[in-house]
Design a protein around this motif. Structure first.
Motif, PDB file in Angstrom:
ATOM      1  N   LEU A 245       0.825  -1.487  -0.037  1.00  0.00           N
ATOM      2  CA  LEU A 245       0.443  -0.120  -0.245  1.00  0.00           C
ATOM      3  C   LEU A 245       0.761   1.486  -0.043  1.00  0.00           C
ATOM      4  O   LEU A 245       0.540   2.444  -0.518  1.00  0.00           O
ATOM      5  CB  LEU A 245      -0.923  -0.072   1.618  1.00  0.00           C
ATOM      6  CG  LEU A 245      -1.972  -1.029   1.330  1.00  0.00           C
ATOM      7  CD1 LEU A 245      -2.735  -1.187   2.618  1.00  0.00           C
ATOM      8  CD2 LEU A 245      -3.260  -0.753  -0.125  1.00  0.00           C
ATOM      9  N   MET A 246       2.168   0.909   0.649  1.00  0.00           N
ATOM     10  CA  MET A 246       2.801   2.440   1.095  1.00  0.00           C
ATOM     11  C   MET A 246       2.994   2.804  -0.407  1.00  0.00           C
ATOM     12  O   MET A 246       4.003   4.016  -0.409  1.00  0.00           O
ATOM     13  CB  MET A 246       4.241   1.922   1.832  1.00  0.00           C
ATOM     14  CG  MET A 246       4.034   2.322   3.428  1.00  0.00           C
ATOM     15  SD  MET A 246       5.010   1.667   4.196  1.00  0.00           S
ATOM     16  CE  MET A 246       4.854   1.318   5.901  1.00  0.00           C
ATOM     17  N   LEU A 247       3.867   1.280  -1.443  1.00  0.00           N
ATOM     18  CA  LEU A 247       4.520   1.805  -2.675  1.00  0.00           C
ATOM     19  C   LEU A 247       3.586   1.586  -3.907  1.00  0.00           C
ATOM     20  O   LEU A 247       3.772   2.167  -4.964  1.00  0.00           O
ATOM     21  CB  LEU A 247       4.902   0.531  -2.158  1.00  0.00           C
ATOM     22  CG  LEU A 247       6.502  -0.149  -1.494  1.00  0.00           C
ATOM     23  CD1 LEU A 247       7.128  -1.547  -2.150  1.00  0.00           C
ATOM     24  CD2 LEU A 247       7.740   0.944  -1.819  1.00  0.00           C
ATOM     25  N   GLY A 248       2.284   1.800  -3.400  1.00  0.00           N
ATOM     26  CA  GLY A 248       0.993   2.124  -4.626  1.00  0.00           C
ATOM     27  C   GLY A 248       1.295   0.494  -5.154  1.00  0.00           C
ATOM     28  O   GLY A 248       0.264   1.015  -6.435  1.00  0.00           O
ATOM     29  N   LEU A 249       1.236  -0.258  -4.960  1.00  0.00           N
ATOM     30  CA  LEU A 249       1.209  -1.407  -5.532  1.00  0.00           C
ATOM     31  C   LEU A 249       0.241  -1.906  -5.174  1.00  0.00           C
ATOM     32  O   LEU A 249      -0.713  -3.020  -6.176  1.00  0.00           O
ATOM     33  CB  LEU A 249       2.795  -2.618  -5.007  1.00  0.00           C
ATOM     34  CG  LEU A 249       3.877  -2.473  -5.594  1.00  0.00           C
ATOM     35  CD1 LEU A 249       4.921  -3.141  -4.624  1.00  0.00           C
ATOM     36  CD2 LEU A 249       4.036  -2.370  -7.232  1.00  0.00           C
ATOM     37  N   SER A 250      -0.898  -1.231  -3.790  1.00  0.00           N
ATOM     38  CA  SER A 250      -1.814  -2.305  -4.217  1.00  0.00           C
ATOM     39  C   SER A 250      -2.999  -0.333  -3.544  1.00  0.00           C
ATOM     40  O   SER A 250      -2.170   0.332  -3.311  1.00  0.00           O
ATOM     41  CB  SER A 250      -2.531  -3.683  -3.330  1.00  0.00           C
ATOM     42  OG  SER A 250      -1.958  -3.215  -2.375  1.00  0.00           O
ATOM     43  N   ARG A 251      -4.006  -1.059  -3.700  1.00  0.00           N
ATOM     44  CA  ARG A 251      -4.985   0.592  -3.188  1.00  0.00           C
ATOM     45  C   ARG A 251      -5.025  -0.112  -1.920  1.00  0.00           C
ATOM     46  O   ARG A 251      -6.321  -1.162  -1.857  1.00  0.00           O
ATOM     47  CB  ARG A 251      -6.047   0.952  -4.192  1.00  0.00           C
ATOM     48  CG  ARG A 251      -6.073   1.897  -4.565  1.00  0.00           C
ATOM     49  CD  ARG A 251      -6.204   2.719  -6.237  1.00  0.00           C
ATOM     50  NE  ARG A 251      -5.481   2.437  -7.333  1.00  0.00           N
ATOM     51  CZ  ARG A 251      -6.072   2.740  -8.683  1.00  0.00           C
ATOM     52  NH1 ARG A 251      -7.355   1.707  -8.568  1.00  0.00           N
ATOM     53  NH2 ARG A 251      -5.607   2.176  -9.596  1.00  0.00           N
ATOM     54  N   PRO A 252      -5.497   1.114  -1.316  1.00  0.00           N
ATOM     55  CA  PRO A 252      -6.462   0.835   0.276  1.00  0.00           C
ATOM     56  C   PRO A 252      -7.953   0.717   0.029  1.00  0.00           C
ATOM     57  O   PRO A 252      -8.624   1.209  -0.863  1.00  0.00           O
ATOM     58  CB  PRO A 252      -5.880   2.021   1.499  1.00  0.00           C
ATOM     59  CG  PRO A 252      -5.494   2.681   0.623  1.00  0.00           C
ATOM     60  CD  PRO A 252      -5.104   1.988  -1.111  1.00  0.00           C
ATOM     61  N   ASP A 253      -8.519   0.231   0.872  1.00  0.00           N
ATOM     62  CA  ASP A 253     -10.211  -0.131   0.772  1.00  0.00           C
ATOM     63  C   ASP A 253     -10.687   1.131   1.649  1.00  0.00           C
ATOM     64  O   ASP A 253     -11.631   1.859   1.407  1.00  0.00           O
ATOM     65  CB  ASP A 253     -10.220  -1.792   1.532  1.00  0.00           C
ATOM     66  CG  ASP A 253     -10.222  -2.918   0.843  1.00  0.00           C
ATOM     67  OD1 ASP A 253      -9.794  -2.075  -0.710  1.00  0.00           O
ATOM     68  OD2 ASP A 253      -9.627  -3.191   1.923  1.00  0.00           O
ATOM     69  N   GLY A 254      -9.639   1.836   2.554  1.00  0.00           N
ATOM     70  CA  GLY A 254     -10.350   2.596   3.350  1.00  0.00           C
ATOM     71  C   GLY A 254      -8.526   4.002   4.183  1.00  0.00           C
ATOM     72  O   GLY A 254      -8.162   2.726   3.586  1.00  0.00           O
ATOM     73  N   GLY A 255      -8.977   4.371   4.113  1.00  0.00           N
ATOM     74  CA  GLY A 255      -7.633   5.658   4.458  1.00  0.00           C
ATOM     75  C   GLY A 255      -6.791   5.448   3.553  1.00  0.00           C
ATOM     76  O   GLY A 255      -7.581   5.770   2.587  1.00  0.00           O
ATOM     77  N   SER A 256      -6.085   6.512   3.618  1.00  0.00           N
ATOM     78  CA  SER A 256      -5.373   6.728   3.230  1.00  0.00           C
ATOM     79  C   SER A 256      -3.682   6.701   3.230  1.00  0.00           C
ATOM     80  O   SER A 256      -2.827   6.419   4.649  1.00  0.00           O
ATOM     81  CB  SER A 256      -4.419   8.457   3.226  1.00  0.00           C
ATOM     82  OG  SER A 256      -5.073   9.264   4.432  1.00  0.00           O
ATOM     83  N   VAL A 257      -2.751   6.728   2.181  1.00  0.00           N
ATOM     84  CA  VAL A 257      -1.050   6.734   2.220  1.00  0.00           C
ATOM     85  C   VAL A 257      -1.112   7.526   1.498  1.00  0.00           C
ATOM     86  O   VAL A 257      -1.375   8.194   0.399  1.00  0.00           O
ATOM     87  CB  VAL A 257      -1.058   5.280   1.673  1.00  0.00           C
ATOM     88  CG1 VAL A 257       0.438   5.295   2.005  1.00  0.00           C
ATOM     89  CG2 VAL A 257      -1.509   3.790   1.581  1.00  0.00           C
ATOM     90  N   GLN A 258       0.178   8.646   2.063  1.00  0.00           N
ATOM     91  CA  GLN A 258       0.843  10.228   1.315  1.00  0.00           C
ATOM     92  C   GLN A 258       2.481   9.479   1.762  1.00  0.00           C
ATOM     93  O   GLN A 258       2.561   9.371   3.134  1.00  0.00           O
ATOM     94  CB  GLN A 258       0.318  10.630   2.532  1.00  0.00           C
ATOM     95  CG  GLN A 258      -0.799  10.942   1.925  1.00  0.00           C
ATOM     96  CD  GLN A 258      -1.315  12.999   1.688  1.00  0.00           C
ATOM     97  OE1 GLN A 258      -0.523  13.911   2.425  1.00  0.00           O
ATOM     98  NE2 GLN A 258      -1.893  12.639   0.555  1.00  0.00           N
ATOM     99  N   VAL A 259       3.075   8.873   0.547  1.00  0.00           N
ATOM    100  CA  VAL A 259       4.467   9.820   1.051  1.00  0.00           C
ATOM    101  C   VAL A 259       4.716  11.095   0.173  1.00  0.00           C
ATOM    102  O   VAL A 259       4.821  11.163  -0.507  1.00  0.00           O
ATOM    103  CB  VAL A 259       4.822   8.537   0.029  1.00  0.00           C
ATOM    104  CG1 VAL A 259       6.604   8.601  -0.118  1.00  0.00           C
ATOM    105  CG2 VAL A 259       4.183   6.538   0.294  1.00  0.00           C
ATOM    106  N   TYR A 260       5.585  11.414   1.942  1.00  0.00           N
ATOM    107  CA  TYR A 260       5.694  12.687   1.108  1.00  0.00           C
ATOM    108  C   TYR A 260       5.259  13.768   0.609  1.00  0.00           C
ATOM    109  O   TYR A 260       5.524  14.940  -0.485  1.00  0.00           O
ATOM    110  CB  TYR A 260       7.293  12.848  -0.030  1.00  0.00           C
ATOM    111  CG  TYR A 260       8.475  12.316   1.135  1.00  0.00           C
ATOM    112  CD1 TYR A 260       9.545  13.416   1.923  1.00  0.00           C
ATOM    113  CD2 TYR A 260       9.255  10.862   0.657  1.00  0.00           C
ATOM    114  CE1 TYR A 260      10.884  12.619   2.226  1.00  0.00           C
ATOM    115  CE2 TYR A 260      10.054  10.326   0.856  1.00  0.00           C
ATOM    116  CZ  TYR A 260      10.764  11.075   2.233  1.00  0.00           C
ATOM    117  OH  TYR A 260      12.058  11.106   2.977  1.00  0.00           O
TER     118      TYR A 260
END
Lengths: 321, 262
Positions: free
Chosen positions: A74-89
């Motif tokens: 999820l951090m790498l964008g290889l899969s998409r979360p069902d819920g919540g958010s991921v931000q890298v920089y």
């Protein structure tokens, strides 16, 4: 369980105040908020919140199937979360990848057997806008001598170093390693970590997943313990140890009353095995005193718990909830 | 490297979705390094041409604006181009099974640029197949009007785009490490139905009717037409365009599924 404590490592050459100021203004390397991900009926990630600050070396520690790899994907964008958010920089993971801010060393695969080591690196380098020279990353990964070797002929350890060299090409701000030493022998593991450590010393943010406790203990500033898709502990190795700094008492006690023992001060778990009883407690003195004075217990043994035990006690408590 | 600054470090994103000539060069070298691909796609069509196109009593007979040897040469160039472009496109399969496609998602290379490279590499190898067979033709008995060499070669090469699309489609459809072993016999059958091994008019009526609906038929008609002087029917043009649409559409469908599977 209420065992989430923020890490406060100090950056060499800065005062604590400066460090905190810098950290409050810096864009987090990773910011996970309420992250969830399921595969069918399997809830792999069940609401993870995590902030990784620039410069930290973080261990993602947990048993197999804890959700480490899913979270990393999820951090790498290889899969998409069902819920919540991921931000890298502050951006979407895929954007951070395109900008060369984040790169990763995956557990397996991701290599073409019919290319040579140097070709793999030249190809990967050609895809980025700015990269370190191929010769430099070969040297830093300790594989300068096998540049002309076909990837398919490389040992597992050599392939892992190649993955590391590939990850170094964009000179990323953040390096993510998913169980990087799986399948390596002791020497290979030590050499690999020496290379990572040397690299991290120059200020790169590193997040690695592992189920080797000694790796987390030896190389991380901060340990995030994951179990069943949740963060069950977060702190420095010392803090995680301190939080479970209790001891284990073993005694011979026929017909032990587990419920009564559970009620003693600081007792975390009670396990009855035949005539023996095993009690995990943060106040071993009080429990020992009770056993010796109020019960027929004899042959007491008191042992302190290491990170291994901390790990087991924290993740197994999660099991029971 | 800055460790605790307030702003996100400035980093550039490469142009063209990461497409570049280094990538193209290494990919082509990789394909040529595969002995099986080289033997089946480059060497075998030449051998077939030499065996069945030259030195026969029919070789020097008239075939319109040239001789029968050149007719067979065009057929074998098409056969080679078909195998090469399919093999090139089908590399997608190997790359998916080895986890390379996933690894590429950790680079700035866009999926579109990736497919563009696959198709380009497939077409370059297809072009090589055509050139090699035509070179064998110039050194042996093939003869036709000068301009026809260029025309037929160009039609065979450009038309093999149909099979590059087919290769990519199959590469996504079949998650195998040796997808060409599965596709090889099928391609031979398609070549047969396309009249590359035996002229279709020597076959029965039912066979001819079925053959006209298969993917190599139209391209074979178009590539041979300048030599024979027979105007290719609309059926041939429709055949090529329809199969290109089917394969490219199929590839696009699988490709979108693949990238959306995240």
């Amino acid at each position: 369980m209420g065992l989430v404590t923020p890490a406060h490592g100090t950056v060499v050459g800065m005062t604590q105040t400066q460090t905190l100021q810098a950290r409050t203004t810096a864009v987090p390397a990773i910011e996970l908020r309420g992250l969830t991900k399921s595969f069918g009926s399997v809830r792999a990630v069940r609401g993870i919140d995590l902030t990784v600050r620039p410069g930290e070396i973080i261990a993602f520690l947990g048993p197999n199937g804890a959700g480490k790899t899913t979270t990393i994907d999820l951090m790498l964008g290889l899969s998409r979360p069902d819920g919540g958010s991921v931000q890298v920089y502050g951006m979407e993971p895929s954007a951070a990848v395109r900008h060369g801010l984040i790169s990763a060393v995956m557990q397996t695969g991701g290599l073409l057997k019919d290319l040579t080591v140097a070709e793999t690196l030249r190809l990967t380098a050609s895809l980025f806008s700015d990269t370190r020279p191929v010769s430099e990353v070969l040297a830093r990964a300790g594989i300068s001598d096998i540049g002309d070797r076909r990837v398919g002929k490389c040992s597992g350890g050599q392939q892992q170093r190649l993955r590391f060299a590939m990850a170094l090409l964009p000179d990323p701000e953040l390096l993510v390693l998913d169980e990087p030493t799986t399948g390596m022998d002791v020497t290979g593991r030590r050499d690999f970590w020496a290379a990572i450590r040397e690299d991290a010393a120059q200020g790169r943010t590193v997040l690695f997943a592992t189920h080797y406790l000694e790796e987390a203990d030896a190389y991380a500033d901060r340990i995030v313990l994951i179990s069943h898709g949740q963060v069950v502990a977060d702190g420095t190795a010392a803090q995680v140890k301190a939080l479970v700094s209790g001891r284990t008492i073993r005694a011979t006690l026929p017909d032990a009353d587990a419920t009564a023992l559970q009620g003693l001060p600081g007792v975390e778990t009670v396990e009855v095995r035949g005539d023996s009883v095993l009690i995990a407690t943060t106040d071993s003195d009080a429990v020992a005193r009770h056993l010796l004075s109020a019960t027929a217990a004899h042959d007491l043994e008191i042992t302190s718990r290491g990170l291994e035990d901390a790990f087991i006690s924290l993740t197994s408590e999660e099991d029971q909830s | 490297m800055t460790t605790a600054n307030a702003t996100v470090p400035e980093r550039a994103v490469p142009p063209l979705g990461g497409f570049n000539t280094t990538l193209l060069r290494i990919e082509l070298r990789r394909l040529l390094r595969n002995r099986r691909t080289v033997i089946f796609s480059i060497v075998l069509p030449v051998v077939f041409f030499l065996l069945f196109g030259t030195g026969k009593d029919y070789s020097l007979k008239n075939a319109g604006h040239g001789n029968v040897a050149s007719y067979v040469m065009i057929s074998m160039a098409l056969y080679g181009a078909m195998l090469s472009t399919t093999a090139g496109g089908a590399m997608v399969s190997t790359e998916r099974s080895q986890g390379w496609s996933r690894q590429l998602r950790l680079t700035p290379l866009t999926p579109t640029a990736y497919i563009a490279v696959k198709v380009l590499v497939a077409m370059l190898l297809g072009g090589l197949s055509v050139v090699v067979v035509y070179l064998a033709g110039t050194f042996t008995q093939a003869q036709m009007d000068h301009h026809l060499w260029w025309e037929t070669a160009l039609i065979a090469w450009v038309g093999s785009l149909v099979f590059a699309a087919f290769g990519v489609f199959m590469g996504y459809l079949l998650p195998s490490d040796n997808v060409m072993q599965i596709l090889g016999p099928g391609l031979a059958l398609l070549a047969f139905l396309g009249g590359l091994f035996t002229p279709l008019d020597q076959m029965g009526q039912t066979f001819q009717t079925i053959a006209k609906l298969t993917p190599m038929y139209g391209l074979s008609e178009l590539a041979h037409a300048p030599l024979t002087g027979d105007a290719p029917g609309w059926a041939a043009v429709v055949n090529v365009l329809a199969w290109l649409a089917v394969f490219a559409g199929g590839a696009a469908w699988r490709f979108r599924r693949d990238t959306a599977r995240v």
